[in-house]
Design a protein around this motif. Sequence first.
Motif, PDB file in Angstrom:
ATOM      1  N   GLY A  19       0.791  -1.228   0.000  1.00 17.98           N
ATOM      2  CA  GLY A  19       0.000   0.000   0.000  1.00 17.98           C
ATOM      3  C   GLY A  19       0.821   1.275   0.000  1.00 17.98           C
ATOM      4  O   GLY A  19       0.535   2.216  -0.737  1.00 17.98           O
ATOM      5  N   GLU A  20       1.856   1.333   0.829  1.00 21.30           N
ATOM      6  CA  GLU A  20       2.671   2.549   0.900  1.00 21.30           C
ATOM      7  C   GLU A  20       3.341   2.833  -0.444  1.00 21.30           C
ATOM      8  O   GLU A  20       3.359   3.963  -0.918  1.00 21.30           O
ATOM      9  CB  GLU A  20       3.774   2.451   1.976  1.00 21.30           C
ATOM     10  CG  GLU A  20       3.356   2.927   3.345  1.00 21.30           C
ATOM     11  CD  GLU A  20       2.910   1.769   4.216  1.00 21.30           C
ATOM     12  OE1 GLU A  20       2.368   0.774   3.667  1.00 21.30           O
ATOM     13  OE2 GLU A  20       3.088   1.856   5.446  1.00 21.30           O
TER      14      GLU A  20
ATOM     15  N   LEU B  76       2.452   1.875  -3.385  1.00 19.14           N
ATOM     16  CA  LEU B  76       1.438   2.264  -4.361  1.00 19.14           C
ATOM     17  C   LEU B  76       1.024   3.716  -4.131  1.00 19.14           C
ATOM     18  O   LEU B  76       0.863   4.492  -5.068  1.00 19.14           O
ATOM     19  CB  LEU B  76       0.233   1.330  -4.216  1.00 19.14           C
ATOM     20  CG  LEU B  76      -0.646   1.179  -5.433  1.00 19.14           C
ATOM     21  CD1 LEU B  76       0.128   0.627  -6.614  1.00 19.14           C
ATOM     22  CD2 LEU B  76      -1.823   0.268  -5.109  1.00 19.14           C
ATOM     23  N   PHE B  77       0.850   4.086  -2.853  1.00 18.76           N
ATOM     24  CA  PHE B  77       0.438   5.445  -2.502  1.00 18.76           C
ATOM     25  C   PHE B  77       1.429   6.468  -3.060  1.00 18.76           C
ATOM     26  O   PHE B  77       1.051   7.417  -3.738  1.00 18.76           O
ATOM     27  CB  PHE B  77       0.349   5.565  -0.977  1.00 18.76           C
ATOM     28  CG  PHE B  77      -0.142   6.898  -0.474  1.00 18.76           C
ATOM     29  CD1 PHE B  77      -1.500   7.160  -0.401  1.00 18.76           C
ATOM     30  CD2 PHE B  77       0.747   7.874  -0.059  1.00 18.76           C
ATOM     31  CE1 PHE B  77      -1.962   8.387   0.070  1.00 18.76           C
ATOM     32  CE2 PHE B  77       0.298   9.105   0.417  1.00 18.76           C
ATOM     33  CZ  PHE B  77      -1.060   9.356   0.477  1.00 18.76           C
ATOM     34  N   TYR B  78       2.697   6.243  -2.795  1.00 17.92           N
ATOM     35  CA  TYR B  78       3.688   7.237  -3.216  1.00 17.92           C
ATOM     36  C   TYR B  78       4.056   7.123  -4.695  1.00 17.92           C
ATOM     37  O   TYR B  78       4.701   8.015  -5.246  1.00 17.92           O
ATOM     38  CB  TYR B  78       4.932   7.166  -2.322  1.00 17.92           C
ATOM     39  CG  TYR B  78       4.638   7.668  -0.926  1.00 17.92           C
ATOM     40  CD1 TYR B  78       4.446   9.029  -0.702  1.00 17.92           C
ATOM     41  CD2 TYR B  78       4.495   6.796   0.148  1.00 17.92           C
ATOM     42  CE1 TYR B  78       4.136   9.518   0.566  1.00 17.92           C
ATOM     43  CE2 TYR B  78       4.181   7.258   1.423  1.00 17.92           C
ATOM     44  CZ  TYR B  78       4.003   8.620   1.629  1.00 17.92           C
ATOM     45  OH  TYR B  78       3.683   9.093   2.874  1.00 17.92           O
ATOM     46  N   SER B  79       3.632   6.032  -5.345  1.00 20.79           N
ATOM     47  CA  SER B  79       3.957   5.858  -6.773  1.00 20.79           C
ATOM     48  C   SER B  79       3.124   6.770  -7.668  1.00 20.79           C
ATOM     49  O   SER B  79       3.527   7.075  -8.785  1.00 20.79           O
ATOM     50  CB  SER B  79       3.706   4.412  -7.192  1.00 20.79           C
ATOM     51  OG  SER B  79       2.309   4.148  -7.307  1.00 20.79           O
ATOM     52  N   HIS B  80       1.941   7.175  -7.186  1.00 18.98           N
ATOM     53  CA  HIS B  80       1.028   7.962  -8.032  1.00 18.98           C
ATOM     54  C   HIS B  80       0.640   7.208  -9.300  1.00 18.98           C
ATOM     55  O   HIS B  80       0.357   7.830 -10.327  1.00 18.98           O
ATOM     56  CB  HIS B  80       1.661   9.297  -8.429  1.00 18.98           C
ATOM     57  CG  HIS B  80       1.316  10.421  -7.492  1.00 18.98           C
ATOM     58  ND1 HIS B  80       2.158  11.474  -7.278  1.00 18.98           N
ATOM     59  CD2 HIS B  80       0.224  10.667  -6.742  1.00 18.98           C
ATOM     60  CE1 HIS B  80       1.609  12.320  -6.421  1.00 18.98           C
ATOM     61  NE2 HIS B  80       0.433  11.854  -6.079  1.00 18.98           N
ATOM     62  N   VAL B  81       0.651   5.885  -9.234  1.00 12.14           N
ATOM     63  CA  VAL B  81       0.295   5.084 -10.415  1.00 12.14           C
ATOM     64  C   VAL B  81      -1.147   4.603 -10.284  1.00 12.14           C
ATOM     65  O   VAL B  81      -1.565   4.121  -9.233  1.00 12.14           O
ATOM     66  CB  VAL B  81       1.249   3.879 -10.566  1.00 12.14           C
ATOM     67  CG1 VAL B  81       0.733   2.907 -11.628  1.00 12.14           C
ATOM     68  CG2 VAL B  81       2.650   4.366 -10.932  1.00 12.14           C
TER      69      VAL B  81
END
Lengths: 340, 340
Positions: free
Chosen positions: A273-274, A276-281
Amino acid sequence: MRGAVIHAPGDVRFEERANPAIQAPTDAVIRMSATCVCGSDLWDYRGINPVNGPTPMGHEYVGIVEAVGSDVTTVKPGQFVIGSFFASDNTCEICRAGFQTSCVHREFVGAGGAQAEYLRVPLADGTLVATPDLPSDDLLPSLLAASDVLGTGWFGAVAADVKPGATVAVVGDGAVGLLAVLAARELGAERIIAMSRHESRQKLATHFGATDIVTERGDEGVARVKELTGGLGAQSVIEAVGTQQSMLQAIRSARPGGAVGYVGVAHDVTLPGEELFYSHVRLLGGPAPVRRFLPDLIDRIERGAIDPGRVFDLELPLDQVAEGYRAMDERRAIKTLLRP
Amino acid sequence: MRGAVIHAPGDVRFEERANPAIQAPTDAVIRMSATCVCGSDLWDYRGINPVNGPTPMGHEYVGIVEAVGSDVTTVKPGQFVIGSFFASDNTCEICRAGFQTSCVHREFVGAGGAQAEYLRVPLADGTLVATPDLPSDDLLPSLLAASDVLGTGWFGAVAADVKPGATVAVVGDGAVGLLAVLAARELGAERIIAMSRHESRQKLATHFGATDIVTERGDEGVARVKELTGGLGAQSVIEAVGTQQSMLQAIRSARPGGAVGYVGVAHDVTLPGEELFYSHVRLLGGPAPVRRFLPDLIDRIERGAIDPGRVFDLELPLDQVAEGYRAMDERRAIKTLLRP
């Protein structure tokens, strides 16, 4: 009639089965013109999915309508039709939003086993699309591809938000990945990076529109995609494998603000989750709503604009279906077409 | 000058700090008009994020430009400005795609500590937006909200693909969740289901446009949303908490073909790949690119179309910042506004 039945991992037999019949007034029965073996059939064949007793196989089909139930109005006996692996009413709110594989009345057409001489298709009006005329024999492979692998690759590209001028990466060089390359090209991508380490598949990817080939996988593959995209990553990434490694490779190959369309059936995947959150994808995937795209895909095939049938590199009579599985399992073939 | 510094969990002090100065020709220094305490500041205050030595706090700000570096051209001393918690050049490919919080040159503005009398803002041209005139005092809370919580709720709604006529669910009733309700209304949602069990927050949600309140959480909350949406789930769901439970609640509250915009900072979240695959739910989230929305949000506030400042239910002088943290930690306040 006769059809393919799996009895145990590695044990596919072509044997006598009951003829399918109209069971509901919305059904159709079709006589198979061509069918094929799917990468997802190999999950059963390899024993990764459990095989619980003899099970009819196959969920990709094109054929001639043999009979229809009394409520069917849009297709009639004698017409050549194509449908998706999930039957859909094509009228519910979910269908109207373009997600027919989650139709509130969906049924798995493959339950009837499409690797057979005949097939019952539920919800015929919402599921089947008839071609304007009987297609010539040389179009059969491409029309059959539209039934699943082309429609799935296409959904991957749409879910990955492929836009004109975009840079796209494709993870997976099976039939779906290769046809995702074709879909990306058709949707206007300028640069298409195919991730493949098999020469014959690289060639087909290039034929379908790939501009770059990356042979590395995992973190090295990601690094190579970044190198090719000014350090940013691709705007659109299509995932066509379904493993933990391929999903992470896809997400990490996309730039911030980019999108991943994932169509490889997920097996034992958990997403951090983290990260993915910071990936902005952006992520969108799942069982492709092939029905959404069928009219357009049929039109492109009949116009000769696309030749997705080239993913079939092995053609066998239907009664040799077992060899069709073996060839794909041993990676001697990308995809096997079967004719009754 | 004086500003807030956290020394340990629960220990926020208002103390002397060095005056910020122009360090790069692209910097600006602003004199704070108002600042506030963020829900994410509480992760430090509660010791969930580690506190490694004394750290200046705060990343939400509105103020008057005091000085600018020699390269700054779009803002000048004396102007009233609003910026986001990440500085961005607003010219790179990622910024132009609307994801300024992933700008290739991004810097965390909060590193300077906005809960202070002055703040250095890097990349001033790409980060700050000036209001046409000096705003009246009663607009300050709403303009300050635009700096983070409004922009974040707005991004949640945009990421959740809220469209006119849509049914929207909002998970989380903090300032961001409440302003996501407002954003959904402004984007034309017809039905907005706010998930909240606190009466004062329910009232504010209703003021901002919520049409339904769901007090249940987890699976029961999901069941209630399905009940309210003909069994399908919401078309758009905004997640504004950041926990495993809230993410699953959001995903499961969305219908197939629907979208989740998740803006609660993810903590220990892992997403089940198979469930996501078969859900047909689109995911997009991350640190909100507030800069993308600022000009539009400022315009709406100045026209009086929206009043996001109502999320501030406690106003204190800046030197009482410690009490501001305490009130939010004890849930006596939704959000604390601080004026120097």
